[in-house]
Design a protein around this motif. Structure first.
Motif, PDB file in Angstrom:
ATOM      1  N   GLY A  64       5.052  10.188  -3.266  1.00  0.00           N
ATOM      2  CA  GLY A  64       5.680   8.878  -3.085  1.00  0.00           C
ATOM      3  C   GLY A  64       5.238   8.223  -1.789  1.00  0.00           C
ATOM      4  O   GLY A  64       4.991   7.018  -1.736  1.00  0.00           O
ATOM      5  N   GLU A  65       5.137   9.012  -0.726  1.00  0.00           N
ATOM      6  CA  GLU A  65       4.667   8.485   0.559  1.00  0.00           C
ATOM      7  C   GLU A  65       3.218   8.008   0.438  1.00  0.00           C
ATOM      8  O   GLU A  65       2.848   6.977   0.992  1.00  0.00           O
ATOM      9  N   LYS A  66       2.426   8.774  -0.292  1.00  0.00           N
ATOM     10  CA  LYS A  66       1.019   8.417  -0.483  1.00  0.00           C
ATOM     11  C   LYS A  66       0.910   7.084  -1.226  1.00  0.00           C
ATOM     12  O   LYS A  66       0.122   6.214  -0.855  1.00  0.00           O
ATOM     13  N   ARG A  67       1.734   6.912  -2.267  1.00  0.00           N
ATOM     14  CA  ARG A  67       1.748   5.676  -3.042  1.00  0.00           C
ATOM     15  C   ARG A  67       2.130   4.489  -2.153  1.00  0.00           C
ATOM     16  O   ARG A  67       1.482   3.444  -2.176  1.00  0.00           O
ATOM     17  N   ARG A  68       3.197   4.670  -1.343  1.00  0.00           N
ATOM     18  CA  ARG A  68       3.642   3.592  -0.462  1.00  0.00           C
ATOM     19  C   ARG A  68       2.578   3.255   0.579  1.00  0.00           C
ATOM     20  O   ARG A  68       2.347   2.082   0.890  1.00  0.00           O
ATOM     21  N   ARG A  69       1.904   4.274   1.113  1.00  0.00           N
ATOM     22  CA  ARG A  69       0.857   4.044   2.097  1.00  0.00           C
ATOM     23  C   ARG A  69      -0.286   3.236   1.481  1.00  0.00           C
ATOM     24  O   ARG A  69      -0.799   2.291   2.073  1.00  0.00           O
ATOM     25  N   LYS A  70      -0.674   3.605   0.259  1.00  0.00           N
ATOM     26  CA  LYS A  70      -1.766   2.896  -0.400  1.00  0.00           C
ATOM     27  C   LYS A  70      -1.399   1.436  -0.670  1.00  0.00           C
ATOM     28  O   LYS A  70      -2.228   0.545  -0.521  1.00  0.00           O
ATOM     29  N   VAL A  71      -0.137   1.180  -1.043  1.00  0.00           N
ATOM     30  CA  VAL A  71       0.311  -0.199  -1.263  1.00  0.00           C
ATOM     31  C   VAL A  71       0.266  -0.968   0.052  1.00  0.00           C
ATOM     32  O   VAL A  71      -0.197  -2.117   0.098  1.00  0.00           O
ATOM     33  N   ARG A  72       0.724  -0.354   1.144  1.00  0.00           N
ATOM     34  CA  ARG A  72       0.685  -1.004   2.460  1.00  0.00           C
ATOM     35  C   ARG A  72      -0.750  -1.313   2.869  1.00  0.00           C
ATOM     36  O   ARG A  72      -1.044  -2.408   3.359  1.00  0.00           O
ATOM     37  N   GLU A  73      -1.654  -0.347   2.658  1.00  0.00           N
ATOM     38  CA  GLU A  73      -3.054  -0.555   3.028  1.00  0.00           C
ATOM     39  C   GLU A  73      -3.680  -1.675   2.207  1.00  0.00           C
ATOM     40  O   GLU A  73      -4.438  -2.491   2.735  1.00  0.00           O
ATOM     41  N   ALA A  74      -3.359  -1.740   0.913  1.00  0.00           N
ATOM     42  CA  ALA A  74      -3.905  -2.796   0.059  1.00  0.00           C
ATOM     43  C   ALA A  74      -3.386  -4.162   0.505  1.00  0.00           C
ATOM     44  O   ALA A  74      -4.150  -5.133   0.563  1.00  0.00           O
ATOM     45  N   ALA A  75      -2.092  -4.240   0.839  1.00  0.00           N
ATOM     46  CA  ALA A  75      -1.514  -5.503   1.299  1.00  0.00           C
ATOM     47  C   ALA A  75      -2.173  -5.934   2.609  1.00  0.00           C
ATOM     48  O   ALA A  75      -2.478  -7.119   2.803  1.00  0.00           O
ATOM     49  N   ARG A  76      -2.410  -4.985   3.489  1.00  0.00           N
ATOM     50  CA  ARG A  76      -3.067  -5.303   4.758  1.00  0.00           C
ATOM     51  C   ARG A  76      -4.481  -5.820   4.528  1.00  0.00           C
ATOM     52  O   ARG A  76      -4.917  -6.792   5.150  1.00  0.00           O
ATOM     53  N   ARG A  77      -5.214  -5.168   3.611  1.00  0.00           N
ATOM     54  CA  ARG A  77      -6.569  -5.619   3.292  1.00  0.00           C
ATOM     55  C   ARG A  77      -6.555  -7.054   2.772  1.00  0.00           C
ATOM     56  O   ARG A  77      -7.387  -7.877   3.171  1.00  0.00           O
ATOM     57  N   LEU A  78      -5.597  -7.361   1.877  1.00  0.00           N
ATOM     58  CA  LEU A  78      -5.515  -8.712   1.319  1.00  0.00           C
ATOM     59  C   LEU A  78      -5.175  -9.742   2.395  1.00  0.00           C
ATOM     60  O   LEU A  78      -5.737 -10.844   2.406  1.00  0.00           O
ATOM     61  N   ARG A  79      -4.255  -9.391   3.312  1.00  0.00           N
ATOM     62  CA  ARG A  79      -3.905 -10.310   4.401  1.00  0.00           C
ATOM     63  C   ARG A  79      -5.116 -10.579   5.282  1.00  0.00           C
ATOM     64  O   ARG A  79      -5.373 -11.722   5.668  1.00  0.00           O
ATOM     65  N   ARG A  80      -5.863  -9.531   5.583  1.00  0.00           N
ATOM     66  CA  ARG A  80      -7.051  -9.688   6.437  1.00  0.00           C
ATOM     67  C   ARG A  80      -8.104 -10.549   5.742  1.00  0.00           C
ATOM     68  O   ARG A  80      -8.744 -11.395   6.362  1.00  0.00           O
ATOM     69  N   GLN A  81      -8.304 -10.331   4.433  1.00  0.00           N
ATOM     70  CA  GLN A  81      -9.271 -11.134   3.691  1.00  0.00           C
ATOM     71  C   GLN A  81      -8.854 -12.597   3.674  1.00  0.00           C
ATOM     72  O   GLN A  81      -9.690 -13.490   3.832  1.00  0.00           O
ATOM     73  N   ALA A  82      -7.558 -12.858   3.482  1.00  0.00           N
ATOM     74  CA  ALA A  82      -7.059 -14.231   3.462  1.00  0.00           C
ATOM     75  C   ALA A  82      -7.256 -14.885   4.830  1.00  0.00           C
ATOM     76  O   ALA A  82      -7.666 -16.047   4.915  1.00  0.00           O
ATOM     77  N   ALA A  83      -6.972 -14.146   5.900  1.00  0.00           N
ATOM     78  CA  ALA A  83      -7.144 -14.691   7.246  1.00  0.00           C
ATOM     79  C   ALA A  83      -8.618 -14.995   7.517  1.00  0.00           C
ATOM     80  O   ALA A  83      -8.946 -16.028   8.109  1.00  0.00           O
TER      81      ALA A  83
END
Length: 93
Positions: A64-83
């Motif tokens: 579950g922690e691994k899943r949450r970490r991967k979701v956080r990392e994906a969201a961060r990647r998308l924010r960085r791409q948008a910026a």
């Protein structure tokens, strides 16, 4: 990076998760000395994310922690791409 510093990257089997770009790194020491080779090696390790991976693997991570970490990392990647896209659009004008 100085022209004398050479980096050898060899391909081969990797024990890391699939999809990562980790590979054996080799930095040759030249006339500039060991200190410059160490700085180059540290820069390469930081760029490849090897230290982050080792710290993450130091302790067991529940699924579950691994899943949450991967979701956080994906969201961060998308924010960085948008910026980056916004910065790129602003620089065109």
């Amino acid at each position: 990076m100085a022209p004398d510093d050479s980096i050898e990257e060899t391909s081969g089997g990797s024990r890391f998760d699939k999809g990562t770009r980790h590979r054996p790194l080799e930095v040759k020491v030249d006339g500039r000395g060991v200190e410059s080779a160490i700085r180059l090696f540290k820069k390469l390790i930081l760029r490849d994310g090897i230290l982050k991976e080792l710290k993450r693997r130091a302790h067991y991570e529940k699924p579950g922690e691994k899943r949450r970490r991967k979701v956080r990392e994906a969201a961060r990647r998308l924010r960085r791409q948008a910026a980056r896209a916004v910065r790129r659009d602003q620089s065109e004008f």
